[in-house]
Design a protein around this motif. Structure first.
Motif, short mmCIF file in Angstrom:
data_model
loop_
_atom_site.label_atom_id
_atom_site.label_comp_id
_atom_site.label_asym_id
_atom_site.label_seq_id
_atom_site.Cartn_x
_atom_site.Cartn_y
_atom_site.Cartn_z
N PRO A 1 45.65 31.07 45.98
CA PRO A 1 45.80 31.48 44.83
C PRO A 1 46.29 30.70 43.77
CG PRO A 1 46.97 32.72 46.51
CD PRO A 1 46.37 31.47 47.03
N ILE A 2 46.16 31.15 42.33
CA ILE A 2 46.44 30.28 41.23
C ILE A 2 48.10 30.16 41.27
CG2 ILE A 2 46.82 30.25 38.88
CD1 ILE A 2 44.09 31.39 38.62
N VAL A 3 48.94 31.23 41.64
CA VAL A 3 50.38 31.26 41.92
C VAL A 3 50.49 32.27 43.17
CG1 VAL A 3 52.26 32.25 40.73
CG2 VAL A 3 50.54 31.52 39.21
N GLU A 4 51.39 31.55 43.78
CA GLU A 4 52.13 32.26 45.27
C GLU A 4 53.53 32.06 45.15
OE1 GLU A 4 50.92 33.07 49.64
OE2 GLU A 4 49.84 31.37 48.60
N LEU A 5 54.16 33.16 45.21
CA LEU A 5 55.83 33.08 45.15
C LEU A 5 56.08 33.97 46.28
CD1 LEU A 5 57.22 33.64 41.51
CD2 LEU A 5 56.21 31.50 42.39
N ILE B 1 61.67 37.31 45.19
CA ILE B 1 60.35 37.46 44.13
C ILE B 1 59.34 37.00 45.27
CG2 ILE B 1 58.98 36.97 42.39
CD1 ILE B 1 61.58 38.70 41.70
N ASP B 2 58.25 38.10 45.26
CA ASP B 2 56.79 37.76 45.97
C ASP B 2 55.91 38.08 44.79
OD1 ASP B 2 57.77 37.14 48.50
OD2 ASP B 2 58.12 39.19 49.05
N LEU B 3 55.10 37.24 44.42
CA LEU B 3 54.27 37.30 43.24
C LEU B 3 52.86 36.57 43.60
CD1 LEU B 3 53.04 38.40 40.51
CD2 LEU B 3 54.23 36.31 39.65
N VAL B 4 51.65 37.02 43.92
CA VAL B 4 50.61 36.36 44.19
C VAL B 4 49.53 36.74 42.93
CG1 VAL B 4 48.40 35.92 45.66
CG2 VAL B 4 50.78 36.37 46.49
N LEU B 5 48.90 35.67 42.37
CA LEU B 5 47.94 35.63 41.20
C LEU B 5 46.65 34.95 41.75
CD1 LEU B 5 47.28 36.35 38.26
CD2 LEU B 5 48.01 33.98 37.60
N ASP B 6 45.65 35.96 41.99
CA ASP B 6 44.24 35.29 42.41
C ASP B 6 43.51 34.80 41.22
OD1 ASP B 6 44.81 35.66 45.24
OD2 ASP B 6 44.14 37.81 44.88
N HIS B 7 42.49 33.99 41.43
CA HIS B 7 41.72 33.44 40.38
C HIS B 7 40.91 34.56 39.73
CE1 HIS B 7 41.80 29.18 41.77
NE2 HIS B 7 42.33 29.65 42.82
N GLY B 8 40.70 34.48 38.51
CA GLY B 8 40.03 35.58 37.68
C GLY B 8 41.06 36.82 37.60
N ALA B 9 42.14 36.93 37.91
CA ALA B 9 42.90 38.30 37.64
C ALA B 9 44.22 37.90 36.67
CB ALA B 9 43.91 38.21 39.09
N THR B 10 44.62 39.19 36.45
CA THR B 10 45.71 39.25 35.50
C THR B 10 46.66 40.29 35.78
OG1 THR B 10 43.96 38.89 33.50
CG2 THR B 10 46.27 39.83 32.87
N VAL B 11 48.05 39.84 35.96
CA VAL B 11 49.04 40.49 36.47
C VAL B 11 49.99 40.81 35.38
CG1 VAL B 11 51.01 40.78 37.77
CG2 VAL B 11 48.78 39.79 39.01
N GLY B 12 50.50 42.13 35.07
CA GLY B 12 51.56 42.43 34.07
C GLY B 12 52.82 42.52 34.80
N ILE B 13 53.84 42.20 34.19
CA ILE B 13 55.42 42.39 34.61
C ILE B 13 56.13 43.08 33.65
CG2 ILE B 13 57.43 41.24 35.62
CD1 ILE B 13 54.91 40.57 37.42
N ALA B 14 56.36 44.47 33.99
CA ALA B 14 57.26 45.15 33.07
C ALA B 14 58.62 45.26 33.44
CB ALA B 14 56.46 46.72 32.93
N GLY B 15 59.46 45.33 32.35
CA GLY B 15 60.91 45.54 32.67
C GLY B 15 61.77 45.64 31.42
#
Length: 211
Positions: free
Chosen positions: A3-7, A23-37
């Motif tokens: 993945p591009i990002v893996e926490l 914190i566990d967070l995985v961002l794959d190639h071609g993906a967009t993840v939003g974090i709201a708070g």
């Protein structure tokens, strides 16, 4: 392909006080993840951790394939934070030319980048004399020049008019087309839902779910 990002189980403390936990967070190639708070939930700390600007106390973080020395990864990270990061004494074109020199980018591309964001006619105006929205457009032009693989946006659309928000959408699309990825954080979940594949919630330093 990793993945591009893996926490994994990442924790961050500031001044001895825990800000992020587990914190566990995985961002794959071609993906967009939003974090709201809400304000104070740790959104900016999370973005700065993914940007490798803050050290974490526990867990593991793989950013663009790097797990310890993030120097190479930083060259491929593009960040827009709460406040524009231009050099106020320089003109808009000089700010972008400075970026081009530091990143070994063909300076002939600067004019086109300013044209794309609608600032070519005010290119010689000092950054300090420009509105927040204009400065934000220059930051978008900056990332158009650098073409990062990992895009991090911290409330980047806040206070922008509709056309500037469209530019941010186009910037995200261009990163995805290059098989990169983006992490967006905002208090506005509806805004994130329109741009992201998934939207997670961050409350009191804990992330709800895994992206």
């Amino acid at each position: 392909m990793s993945p591009i990002v893996e926490l994994r189980d990442v924790g961050v403390s500031l001044g001895g006080h825990p800000v992020l936990s587990g914190i566990d967070l995985v961002l794959d190639h071609g993906a967009t993840v939003g974090i709201a708070g809400p304000n104070g939930s740790g959104k900016t700390t999370l973005v700065r951790t993914v940007a490798t600007l803050l050290a974490f106390d526990r867990g593991t973080a793989t950013i663009l394939g790097e797990t310890e020395d993030y120097i190479r990864a930083r060259r491929e990270i593009g960040l827009i934070g709460h406040h524009p990061s231009l050099i106020p004494e320089l003109t808009l074109v000089e700010n972008l030319e400075h970026v081009a020199r530091l990143s070994a980018i063909d300076p002939s591309r600067v004019g086109k980048a300013l044209e794309v964001v609608g600032l070519d006619e005010v290119a010689d105006r000092r950054a300090a004399a420009c509105s927040f929205g204009m400065q934000r457009r220059v930051e978008i032009a900056h990332l158009l020049l650098r073409r990062p693989r990992l895009l991090l946006l911290d409330e980047a659309a806040s206070g922008l008019d509709e056309s500037a928000q469209d530019l941010i959408g186009a910037l995200i699309a261009s990163v995805r087309e290059r098989d990169g990825g983006a992490v967006l954080v905002s208090h506005d979940r509806t805004h994130l839902a329109g741009l992201c594949d998934r939207v997670l919630s961050l409350e009191a330093g804990r992330l709800d779910g895994v992206a």
